[in-house]
Design an enzyme around this catalytic site. Structure first.
Site, PDB file in Angstrom:
ATOM      1  N   GLY A 164       0.804  -1.220   0.000  1.00 39.33           N
ATOM      2  CA  GLY A 164       0.000   0.000   0.000  1.00 39.33           C
ATOM      3  C   GLY A 164       0.837   1.269   0.000  1.00 39.33           C
ATOM      4  O   GLY A 164       0.544   2.212  -0.750  1.00 39.33           O
ATOM      5  N   ASP A 179      -7.953  -1.620   5.283  1.00 36.25           N
ATOM      6  CA  ASP A 179      -8.532  -2.873   5.776  1.00 36.25           C
ATOM      7  C   ASP A 179      -7.368  -3.835   6.049  1.00 36.25           C
ATOM      8  O   ASP A 179      -7.171  -4.816   5.344  1.00 36.25           O
ATOM      9  CB  ASP A 179      -9.479  -3.431   4.708  1.00 36.25           C
ATOM     10  CG  ASP A 179     -10.238  -4.641   5.206  1.00 36.25           C
ATOM     11  OD1 ASP A 179     -10.127  -4.982   6.395  1.00 36.25           O
ATOM     12  OD2 ASP A 179     -10.944  -5.260   4.379  1.00 36.25           O
TER      13      ASP A 179
HETATM   14  N1  AG3 Z   1      -8.948  -6.853   9.183  1.00 36.49           N
HETATM   15  C1  AG3 Z   1      -8.875  -6.640  10.623  1.00 36.49           C
HETATM   16  C2  AG3 Z   1      -8.548  -7.898  11.347  1.00 36.49           C
HETATM   17  C3  AG3 Z   1      -7.858  -7.721  12.646  1.00 36.49           C
HETATM   18  C4  AG3 Z   1      -8.151  -8.872  13.514  1.00 36.49           C
HETATM   19  N2  AG3 Z   1      -7.143  -9.098  14.472  1.00 36.49           N
HETATM   20  C5  AG3 Z   1      -6.980 -10.259  15.141  1.00 36.49           C
HETATM   21  N3  AG3 Z   1      -7.768 -11.251  14.953  1.00 36.49           N
HETATM   22  N4  AG3 Z   1      -6.003 -10.345  16.004  1.00 36.49           N
HETATM   23  C6  AG3 Z   1      -9.824  -7.813   8.713  1.00 36.49           C
HETATM   24  C7  AG3 Z   1      -9.811  -7.960   7.242  1.00 36.49           C
HETATM   25  C8  AG3 Z   1     -11.135  -8.370   6.747  1.00 36.49           C
HETATM   26  N5  AG3 Z   1     -11.377  -7.879   5.441  1.00 36.49           N
END
Ligand code: AG3
Length: 282
Positions: free
Chosen positions: A138, A155
């Site tokens: 990115g 994201d």
């Molecule tokens: N993005 C954020 C996920 C973070 C979760 N962290 C964890 N489980 N320790 C998710 C991407 C979905 N499109």
């Protein structure tokens, strides 16, 4: 024999889900990807052993990443999504007929390929003609853009490994330069239960990068650390939080959503006392 998967959230807490099988595993140059079938949450995508998304609760995360900033900008036509290779954020963006172009910048091509195979309800939208998928870091992609985007969505995974650079002041400065004047950035900002330091450092970086205003909002995500999640939205000018009746989507699209509505839009920005006290919001 019963199989249980555990993600440790802290040395003393975590989430444990009963799994029936491993559907996919791959080690890429960037990370370990696994997809498991869970009894309670359906298919689950893991990156480096961390829960990224599950079939059952992905709607909360993706609707809440996309619709609040889209309702603050009200006419975001050119959008950059950094990370989000599962396609969930892009699916939500495509509900807005006025969106002209979405660039999805995902570092790991294998995430997109696996999502297309195992999460078609998220990733099928990546075939849409408004969407361009680029496989790049990115921060590198941002270098080639000035004043191009109305909205940048981050994201990302947690601030470890490949995503580390997406939580730095330098990164937010590049985002600011890549945005148009009225442009907004919205980034997933971890759990208010466990990651207050990360949240505060993001608020600080965003301010130092020159964004005039930032606002944190929250929603419950059962499979993420603390079961409670946050997003940080920032723009040049003061964000008008009087959003009552601010219809931006076509009426029939609101009916299709499972979490977001105009009451949630207002409520999500109301923060509990412990969070108000802990963060240094300007
Ligand atoms: N993005 C954020 C996920 C973070 C979760 N962290 C964890 N489980 N320790 C998710 C991407 C979905 N499109």
């Amino acid at each position: 024999m019963e199989l249980w998967f555990t993600e440790k959230h802290t040395p003393g807490a975590g989430i444990t889900l009963k799994c029936s099988k491993t559907l996919y595993s791959s080690k890429t140059p960037f990370q370990q990807i696994d997809i498991l079938e869970t009894e309670e949450f359906g298919r689950m995508l893991l990156l480096d052993g961390l829960v990224m998304t599950t079939e059952r609760d992905e709607f909360i995360y993706h609707e809440m990443l996309v619709h609040p900033p889209m309702h603050f900008h009200t006419k975001a036509e050119n959008i950059l999504v950094i990370g989000g290779g599962d396609g969930g954020a892009v699916r939500e963006l495509l509900r807005y007929p006025f969106v002209k172009k979405i660039i999805l910048c995902e570092i790991d091509q294998k995430v997109v390929e696996a999502a297309k195979r195992f999460f078609p309800s998220l990733a099928n939208c990546l075939e849409d003609e408004k969407v361009e998928v680029v496989y790049q870091d990115g921060s590198a992609l941002l270098k080639g853009h000035r004043g191009d985007f109305d909205l940048i969505l981050v994201d990302s995974t947690d601030p470890i490994g490949a995503a580390k650079t997406l939580f730095t002041r330098k990164f937010y400065k590049s985002c600011k330069d890549a945005l148009r004047n009225q442009g907004l950035i919205c980034a997933q900002s971890e759990s208010p239960i466990y990651h207050l330091e990360t949240i505060n450092s993001m608020i600080g970086h965003v301010r130092e990068a020159g964004f005039g205003c930032s606002r944190l909002y929250t929603a419950p995500i059962p499979t993420y650390p603390g079961g409670f999640w946050s997003w940080l939205m920032a723009g040049q000018e003061k964000l008008n939080l009087d959003v009552k009746d601010r219809t931006v989507l076509p009426e029939h699209e609101y009916e299709k959503l499972s979490y977001f509505n105009l009451d949630i839009l207002q409520a999500a920005f109301c923060l509990p006392n412990f969070l108000k006290r802990a963060i240094k919001q300007s």
